[in-house]
Structure formats: C-alpha cells, structure tokens
Write a protein that holds these residues in place. Structure first.
Motif, PDB file in Angstrom:
ATOM      1  N   ASP A 125       0.856  -1.305   0.171  1.00 35.43           N
ATOM      2  CA  ASP A 125       0.145   0.027   0.098  1.00 35.43           C
ATOM      3  C   ASP A 125       0.963   1.190   0.120  1.00 35.43           C
ATOM      4  O   ASP A 125       1.943   1.164   0.368  1.00 35.43           O
ATOM      5  CB  ASP A 125      -1.070   0.131   1.126  1.00 35.43           C
ATOM      6  CG  ASP A 125      -2.176  -1.031   1.196  1.00 35.43           C
ATOM      7  OD1 ASP A 125      -2.498  -1.412  -0.155  1.00 35.43           O
ATOM      8  OD2 ASP A 125      -2.712  -1.273   2.211  1.00 35.43           O
ATOM      9  N   LEU A 130      -1.008   3.468   4.749  1.00 40.40           N
ATOM     10  CA  LEU A 130      -0.858   2.545   5.779  1.00 40.40           C
ATOM     11  C   LEU A 130      -1.261   2.815   7.152  1.00 40.40           C
ATOM     12  O   LEU A 130      -0.519   3.839   7.457  1.00 40.40           O
ATOM     13  CB  LEU A 130       0.632   1.694   5.469  1.00 40.40           C
ATOM     14  CG  LEU A 130       0.947   0.656   6.381  1.00 40.40           C
ATOM     15  CD1 LEU A 130       0.144  -0.584   5.906  1.00 40.40           C
ATOM     16  CD2 LEU A 130       2.787   0.202   6.031  1.00 40.40           C
ATOM     17  N   PRO A 131      -1.684   2.352   8.022  1.00 43.56           N
ATOM     18  CA  PRO A 131      -1.964   2.654   9.493  1.00 43.56           C
ATOM     19  C   PRO A 131      -0.819   2.570  10.208  1.00 43.56           C
ATOM     20  O   PRO A 131       0.248   1.748  10.155  1.00 43.56           O
ATOM     21  CB  PRO A 131      -3.143   1.911   9.870  1.00 43.56           C
ATOM     22  CG  PRO A 131      -2.790   0.669   9.032  1.00 43.56           C
ATOM     23  CD  PRO A 131      -2.603   1.051   7.640  1.00 43.56           C
ATOM     24  N   ALA A 133       1.463   1.503  12.998  1.00 43.09           N
ATOM     25  CA  ALA A 133       1.428   0.346  13.932  1.00 43.09           C
ATOM     26  C   ALA A 133       2.498   0.403  15.306  1.00 43.09           C
ATOM     27  O   ALA A 133       3.566   0.605  15.062  1.00 43.09           O
ATOM     28  CB  ALA A 133       2.165  -0.921  12.837  1.00 43.09           C
ATOM     29  N   GLU A 144       4.651  -5.022   5.621  1.00 44.09           N
ATOM     30  CA  GLU A 144       3.462  -4.364   5.690  1.00 44.09           C
ATOM     31  C   GLU A 144       2.439  -5.407   6.151  1.00 44.09           C
ATOM     32  O   GLU A 144       1.436  -4.853   6.911  1.00 44.09           O
ATOM     33  CB  GLU A 144       3.016  -4.069   4.261  1.00 44.09           C
ATOM     34  CG  GLU A 144       1.694  -3.235   4.202  1.00 44.09           C
ATOM     35  CD  GLU A 144       1.459  -2.767   2.668  1.00 44.09           C
ATOM     36  OE1 GLU A 144       0.508  -3.564   2.183  1.00 44.09           O
ATOM     37  OE2 GLU A 144       1.695  -1.781   2.254  1.00 44.09           O
ATOM     38  N   ARG A 147       2.738  -4.904   9.950  1.00 39.17           N
ATOM     39  CA  ARG A 147       2.471  -3.756  10.271  1.00 39.17           C
ATOM     40  C   ARG A 147       0.922  -3.435  10.620  1.00 39.17           C
ATOM     41  O   ARG A 147       0.404  -2.947  11.412  1.00 39.17           O
ATOM     42  CB  ARG A 147       3.126  -2.322   9.407  1.00 39.17           C
ATOM     43  CG  ARG A 147       4.632  -2.714   9.713  1.00 39.17           C
ATOM     44  CD  ARG A 147       5.306  -1.877   8.585  1.00 39.17           C
ATOM     45  NE  ARG A 147       5.102  -0.285   8.541  1.00 39.17           N
ATOM     46  CZ  ARG A 147       5.210   0.537   7.859  1.00 39.17           C
ATOM     47  NH1 ARG A 147       6.001   0.098   6.769  1.00 39.17           N
ATOM     48  NH2 ARG A 147       4.850   1.603   7.877  1.00 39.17           N
ATOM     49  N   ARG A 148       0.258  -3.884   9.385  1.00 36.73           N
ATOM     50  CA  ARG A 148      -1.187  -3.707   9.326  1.00 36.73           C
ATOM     51  C   ARG A 148      -1.806  -4.658  10.619  1.00 36.73           C
ATOM     52  O   ARG A 148      -2.871  -4.154  11.231  1.00 36.73           O
ATOM     53  CB  ARG A 148      -1.853  -4.088   8.071  1.00 36.73           C
ATOM     54  CG  ARG A 148      -3.124  -3.897   7.839  1.00 36.73           C
ATOM     55  CD  ARG A 148      -3.513  -4.172   6.452  1.00 36.73           C
ATOM     56  NE  ARG A 148      -3.019  -3.255   5.612  1.00 36.73           N
ATOM     57  CZ  ARG A 148      -3.295  -2.047   5.322  1.00 36.73           C
ATOM     58  NH1 ARG A 148      -4.346  -1.569   6.187  1.00 36.73           N
ATOM     59  NH2 ARG A 148      -2.785  -1.130   4.555  1.00 36.73           N
ATOM     60  N   ALA A 151      -1.568  -2.930  13.790  1.00 40.08           N
ATOM     61  CA  ALA A 151      -2.231  -1.660  14.065  1.00 40.08           C
ATOM     62  C   ALA A 151      -3.820  -1.948  14.130  1.00 40.08           C
ATOM     63  O   ALA A 151      -4.524  -1.398  15.011  1.00 40.08           O
ATOM     64  CB  ALA A 151      -2.356  -0.887  12.608  1.00 40.08           C
ATOM     65  N   GLU A 152      -4.126  -3.209  13.472  1.00 36.98           N
ATOM     66  CA  GLU A 152      -5.598  -3.655  13.823  1.00 36.98           C
ATOM     67  C   GLU A 152      -5.853  -4.216  15.346  1.00 36.98           C
ATOM     68  O   GLU A 152      -6.912  -4.019  16.002  1.00 36.98           O
ATOM     69  CB  GLU A 152      -6.134  -4.730  12.650  1.00 36.98           C
ATOM     70  CG  GLU A 152      -6.177  -4.105  11.445  1.00 36.98           C
ATOM     71  CD  GLU A 152      -6.178  -5.284  10.321  1.00 36.98           C
ATOM     72  OE1 GLU A 152      -6.337  -6.380  10.652  1.00 36.98           O
ATOM     73  OE2 GLU A 152      -6.653  -4.602   9.098  1.00 36.98           O
TER      74      GLU A 152
END
Length: 456
Positions: A125, A130-131, A133, A144, A147-148, A151-152
């Motif tokens: 992304d 990208l959120p 993290a 990625e 990291r995602r 973040a979630e």
C-alpha cells in the motif's frame, strides 16, 4: 521518499500523492555491504541494476559479484501494473526464485538474486494509506502485513469484542492472542485451551469446572478454564475441532456469560474475554453439520486474519537471524542459505522457520563458520539446484549489514536484531548505539527483551 528507513525512489514528487493506492517495490533484504539497503518503487520507468560506479540510480550496488550493467527491471507489456526483469549478459547471472533466467516476469513475492544481493518484489500500500502500527514485544516483523496486523490489534484489543483468529498452522495465532490480552488492560490471566485435545466425556468439567464429588474421581473442586480466566482472556485454540456437544456447551456460556460447574446447583457469572482461533474455514462448514452457525456468530465479533509467512517474505531473514541468535549468537547466514530460505514456501510458517533455523544453527556452530545450505534440510534447498551443493568457503562473505538506525531509540525488533548481530555482547551493542551499557539494559527491560540474551 522514505518508508520505514530504506530509501525509496519515485519517478516524480507527485507519484505518492496522485499515484495508485498500491505500489510495486523491489526491496533489498540481503547484501554484502554495510549501511542501509534500498527499496525502490517501480512505476512505469526502466531501472538498471549494476555494480557501484556503473549505472546511475538506486540499484547501483556495492557488490563485487555484480556486473557493471547486470540486469534491468522494466514495465511488463502484458500487465499494466507489472514488471519483468531482463539479464544484460551478466557474468554471474540473474536468478529468479532460485533459477537462472534471461528474462522473467516479476510477481508479488518473487525473489531476485544478483551477485550476493537478494531482493524481493512486493506489492504494498502507499505509505500514506498504511495505518501506524505501535511496537509490540512479541509480534516481530517489519513487513506491511505485520504492520497492518499490529495496527488492527491495537484497535480491537482494548474493546470487549470476542475475536476470531484465522490463519494457517504455525502462523502465530497464539502469539497474536497473547498480544490482544497484553493490550486489553484486563487484570485477570491469559488462559489457553486446545479444543482439539478436549476429551468429549470430560469437556464440560474442563471448561466449566466441577464440585467435589460430582462424579467418580472428582476428589476436589475444579474451576475449569472459564473460572481460571476470570477477569482475563480465554484463548480457545483450534475451536473448529470442537465436537457438536462441546459446541453447544460453549454457545450457552458465551450467550449468557454464565457457567455451571458439573454437580453445582447454581450458575456462576464470569467476566471473560474470548479469543478463538482456527486454521479451518468455518464459513464453509456452516450448515453441513460441521460447525454451528449460532456459535460462529458469537465468536466473530472481530475476525482477524494472521498472515502466512510466504506473504511476508521481507520478514524471513530478520526472523531467521533472531532465531539463530538464540542458539548460536554471532553466526550469520550465507547468501545461498538466505536465498533458499526466501524461496521456500514455508507450509508450516514461522514455527517451521524457527525449528529449521535452530537445527541449522546447532550444526553450523559445531562445524564453525556461517549457516550454509549444507546445514539446511535438502528439500528446502532443492530450488537452488546445483548451487545448493556448493560449499561456500568460510570467511569469504561478511556478516549481514545491520539495517537499524544508530541514532534512534530502537523498538523491540531493532534491539533484538542488534543483539543477535553482536552475539549479545552488551559492550558492542552499546557502542553501536553510542550509549552506555546501563542504557542497553534499561531498553531491554522496558521492551521486555530477555536479559539472558545479553552477555558482558
């Protein structure tokens, strides 16, 4: 433009703002030189790969085994978003997923080797999409997907929602469950139960407990896992393996928040956060007497997929170095071994990687030198063909360069990476960061890094 440290080159300043939501990048993950390694955003431009002093651009590599103009990466005429790599008559060849090529299509996850430099072609992304993290103590990886995931987890962990973790065997679902509990703020313990190992005849007692004398052999009171996890988190591992009778018992407990120990006359209220996990596709089994739809609806307050290792190839060598540091501090991976690890499909994910590297580290430590292909299982190195049988001379290849900034406070992954690189030598770690030894110990304590990893 910079993403997570290494340099990324775009064809124009407007590409990040006006370009597509997803980008194709070529990321260096192993190289023989010191310093930061590049990752290049590939748009519709032609990128030359060659030895430093040859082609200008981000992939002028400080690698003596790379030809002056080694290969080019160019847009794929058959794919508007894709690319291909073309060898330019290089002396040592260009390899894609272990095979020497003249030209090859690049697909997300493709491993490219030129000289002693390894790169991975990835679809990511755009960085501004990208959120962020937060750091976590156990979920290692800078890819990625990781990291995602972090973040979630930061979003859902403080909530009371039940979480259903979906992922393949060995992907780290229990570590994710532990991280959810750690960030939840709940005061009770984390309790894990393997639903596949629950004996059906004793499942009710194991789950909800029993009173003394409730049945033959019940010589004392037993709380069960729901009671043990009071005010904490109950992790139902392999929940998809529960037989129908156990599913019915779980459903009532989740629906009412009450459990009735075997032999007790009254139900008890329990405050428990439920995190369940399975490697099976429960949705496909609904309505076929495989898994109860009503229980599935109770569990899926938040569905979280845990990425398989093959979808985060840019984490493989970092994880391997961390695992290697636990059994053989100071040892490095040869380029051939690193290439074999990247090309392998890892059907059993991080668990398989840890076991493979641990065994290889023991063999390499006994033989002296780096971890080479001969220390890895033969099926894992088969993709390299004859090159897997080449014995690499000890001492020829330098240890992998550290990609950790020296002038920033490290996160847990970075501290582990530096500690592994220096074999836990605190003096060398402190010198790397320009700090005193006490600061290294303070970082280790704050980041929950085991002090046993360090030595004076």
């Amino acid at each position: 433009m910079v993403i997570d440290g290494p340099t990324i080159t775009l064809s124009s300043a407007h590409a990040a703002e006006e370009g597509p939501a997803q980008l194709r990048v070529l990321r260096v993950v192993h190289a023989p030189w010191s310093g930061r390694w590049p990752q290049v955003v590939l748009l519709r431009q032609r990128i030359e790969i060659g030895r430093l002093g040859g082609p200008a651009g981000p992939l002028a590599l400080d690698d003596r085994e790379v030809s002056r103009l080694h290969a080019v990466v160019e847009p794929n005429p058959d794919d508007p978003d894709g690319h291909r790599i073309v060898d330019q008559g290089s002396r040592n060849g260009t390899f894609v997923d272990g095979r020497r090529i003249e030209a090859a299509t690049l697909r997300p996850g493709t491993v490219v080797r030129v000289g002693k430099t390894l790169m991975v072609y990835l679809e990511v992304d755009r960085p501004d999409l990208l959120p962020r993290a937060p750091d976590t103590p156990r979920l290692l990886g800078r890819s990625e997907p990781m990291r995602r995931l972090r973040a979630e987890l930061a979003m859902v962990a403080p909530r009371s929602l039940p979480v259903l973790l979906l992922g393949e065997t060995g992907a780290g679902k229990e570590l994710v469950a532990e991280e959810i509990h750690r960030q939840s703020g709940r005061t009770g313990p984390f309790v894990a139960v393997n639903c596949a190992a629950l004996p059906e005849a004793l499942a009710e007692s194991e789950l909800f407990g029993h009173v003394q004398g409730a049945f033959t052999g019940a010589q004392r009171k037993h709380d069960g896992v729901f009671g043990a996890a009071r005010d904490g988190t109950l992790f139902l591992d392999e929940v998809g393996e529960c037989p129908p009778t156990v599913q019915a018992k779980l459903l009532r407990a989740l629906a009412t928040g009450e459990v009735r120990p075997v032999g007790a006359s009254d139900a008890q209220q329990v405050d428990v956060r439920i995190v369940a996990a399975t490697h099976r596709n429960l949705e496909d089994e609904l309505g076929r007497d495989g898994f109860r739809a009503d229980l599935f609806s109770r569990l899926q307050g938040w569905v979280q997929r845990v990425p398989p290792l093959r979808d985060r190839k840019d984490d493989i060598l970092m994880l391997a170095q961390v695992f290697l540091g636990r059994v053989a501090p100071g040892l490095a991976l040869s380029t051939n071994a690193s290439e074999a690890l990247l090309v392998h499909g890892w059907p059993f994910n991080v668990r398989e990687l840890e076991q493979t590297i641990s065994a290889a580290g023991v063999r390499a430590a006994a033989a002296g030198g780096r971890v080479r292909c001969e220390h890895l299982p033969a099926p894992l190195t088969a993709a390299l063909g004859e090159r897997a049988g080449d014995r690499e001379a000890p001492g020829v290849e330098p240890a992998p360069a550290l990609q950790v900034p020296r002038d920033e406070v490290p996160d847990r992954e970075a501290l582990l990476e530096v500690a592994s690189h220096f074999g836990g030598n605190v003096a060398q770690i402190a010198d790397y960061f320009g700090k005193d030894r006490k600061q290294i110990y303070r970082w280790a304590e704050r980041l929950e890094v085991e002090l046993a990893l360090f030595r004076k």
